[in-house]
Design a protein around this motif. Structure first.
Motif, PDB file in Angstrom:
ATOM      1  N   ARG A   1       3.545 -10.737  -2.855  1.00 59.87           N
ATOM      2  CA  ARG A   1       4.709 -10.611  -1.977  1.00 59.87           C
ATOM      3  C   ARG A   1       5.415  -9.291  -2.245  1.00 59.87           C
ATOM      4  NH1 ARG A   1       8.617 -15.718  -1.642  1.00 59.87           N
ATOM      5  NH2 ARG A   1       9.416 -14.519   0.098  1.00 59.87           N
ATOM      6  N   ILE A   2       5.552  -8.952  -3.535  1.00 53.10           N
ATOM      7  CA  ILE A   2       6.228  -7.704  -3.876  1.00 53.10           C
ATOM      8  C   ILE A   2       5.478  -6.514  -3.296  1.00 53.10           C
ATOM      9  CG2 ILE A   2       6.788  -6.195  -5.802  1.00 53.10           C
ATOM     10  CD1 ILE A   2       7.437  -8.735  -7.405  1.00 53.10           C
ATOM     11  N   ASP A   3       4.165  -6.587  -3.410  1.00 58.14           N
ATOM     12  CA  ASP A   3       3.320  -5.534  -2.876  1.00 58.14           C
ATOM     13  C   ASP A   3       3.553  -5.355  -1.381  1.00 58.14           C
ATOM     14  OD1 ASP A   3       1.576  -4.013  -4.421  1.00 58.14           O
ATOM     15  OD2 ASP A   3      -0.090  -4.639  -3.126  1.00 58.14           O
ATOM     16  N   ARG A   4       3.543  -6.472  -0.695  1.00 56.20           N
ATOM     17  CA  ARG A   4       3.718  -6.471   0.741  1.00 56.20           C
ATOM     18  C   ARG A   4       5.088  -5.923   1.117  1.00 56.20           C
ATOM     19  NH1 ARG A   4       0.722 -10.039   4.535  1.00 56.20           N
ATOM     20  NH2 ARG A   4      -0.932 -10.414   3.036  1.00 56.20           N
ATOM     21  N   LEU A   5       6.103  -6.341   0.333  1.00 51.76           N
ATOM     22  CA  LEU A   5       7.463  -5.909   0.634  1.00 51.76           C
ATOM     23  C   LEU A   5       7.610  -4.409   0.426  1.00 51.76           C
ATOM     24  CD1 LEU A   5       9.384  -8.894  -0.888  1.00 51.76           C
ATOM     25  CD2 LEU A   5       9.528  -8.128   1.463  1.00 51.76           C
ATOM     26  N   GLN A   6       6.870  -3.883  -0.545  1.00 51.05           N
ATOM     27  CA  GLN A   6       6.935  -2.437  -0.750  1.00 51.05           C
ATOM     28  C   GLN A   6       6.415  -1.709   0.488  1.00 51.05           C
ATOM     29  OE1 GLN A   6       4.765  -1.028  -4.135  1.00 51.05           O
ATOM     30  NE2 GLN A   6       5.596   1.029  -3.968  1.00 51.05           N
TER      31      GLN A   6
END
Lengths: 93, 152
Positions: free
Chosen positions: A7-12
């Protein structure tokens, strides 16, 4: 990679895109959410994400658009153009 | 743990393409677009626009383009980019939805809201129907309910 990290990756990516489209506030929401997820799951954000988001106002920093990156003696200075905060990261040599 | 129909309710919704299949407010039924924001009880959907269309800062929320759809009592149809190159449409009701007591229906029953005219809409894309009640949670906490969390 677990779901939180993904999720963090995607949000970045989303934050970067939103900034590219000029939507700084939406990017802020994404950065905040990513930080909160990391907090809850005891995951630290990747260094690239940490360095290119503003500690003070949570804006995602794109050099040239929302950030100014300068090499000074002994450190890199990244200034957020949205709020003016400067972060300095030391380097060797 | 990739984004699959099973993990969708715990995964990131921002950026996914979504269509509102059912909502208490008839004006919101059929709204389709990218999810651009999530709150505890609502999803913000950039209706009608593609990812490419840039709009102003948060002012756009008040415009008609970004619709804020309550999760409760709504049914959403998410479009998942699937990595497998299965040629035909996958069409799954989110597995996890069983647990909520309100079973989510398959797409064929809910009459798809994505325009049928889109060419190649079946190519490498999976559609997942989710009961909005499954998503009622703070965005950051949705991931924690089961599974991979390091807590417990």
């Amino acid at each position: 990679m677990g779901i939180p990290a993904e999720r963090i990756d995607r949000l970045q990516d989303l934050a970067r895109e939103a900034t590219a489209e000029g939507d700084i506030d939406r990017a802020r929401e994404y950065v905040r959410l990513a930080r909160r997820i990391g907090e809850r799951h005891r995951i630290s954000l990747q260094r690239r994400f940490r360095r290119f988001s503003c500690d003070d106002c949570d804006a995602y920093l794109r050099p040239g658009a929302t950030a100014r990156v300068r090499l000074r003696s002994g450190h890199v200075a990244i200034r957020c153009l949205a709020c003016g905060a400067t972060a300095r990261y030391p380097y060797e040599g | 743990m990739a984004l699959t129909p099973e993990t969708l309710t715990r995964h990131e919704l921002n950026g996914l393409r979504v269509a509102v299949a059912d909502a208490p407010n008839p004006d919101l039924v059929g709204v389709a677009g990218r999810v651009v924001g999530e709150t505890m009880r609502t999803l913000r959907v950039a209706a009608g626009g593609d990812s490419a269309s840039g709009d102003g800062p948060d002012a756009s929320e008040t415009e008609s383009r970004v619709k804020q759809v309550p999760k409760r009592d709504s049914t959403f149809e998410f479009e998942l980019p699937s990595k497998g190159d299965a040629p035909e449409c996958t069409d799954e009701a989110a597995d996890a939805a069983k647990a909520s007591g309100t079973a989510s229906k398959r797409r064929s029953e809910t009459a798809g809201r994505f325009e049928a005219g889109q060419s190649g809409r079946c190519q490498g894309v999976a559609y997942v129907t989710v009961d909005g009640a499954r998503l009622l949670s703070r965005p950051a906490l949705r991931t924690e309910k089961t599974g991979d969390s390091l807590w417990r």
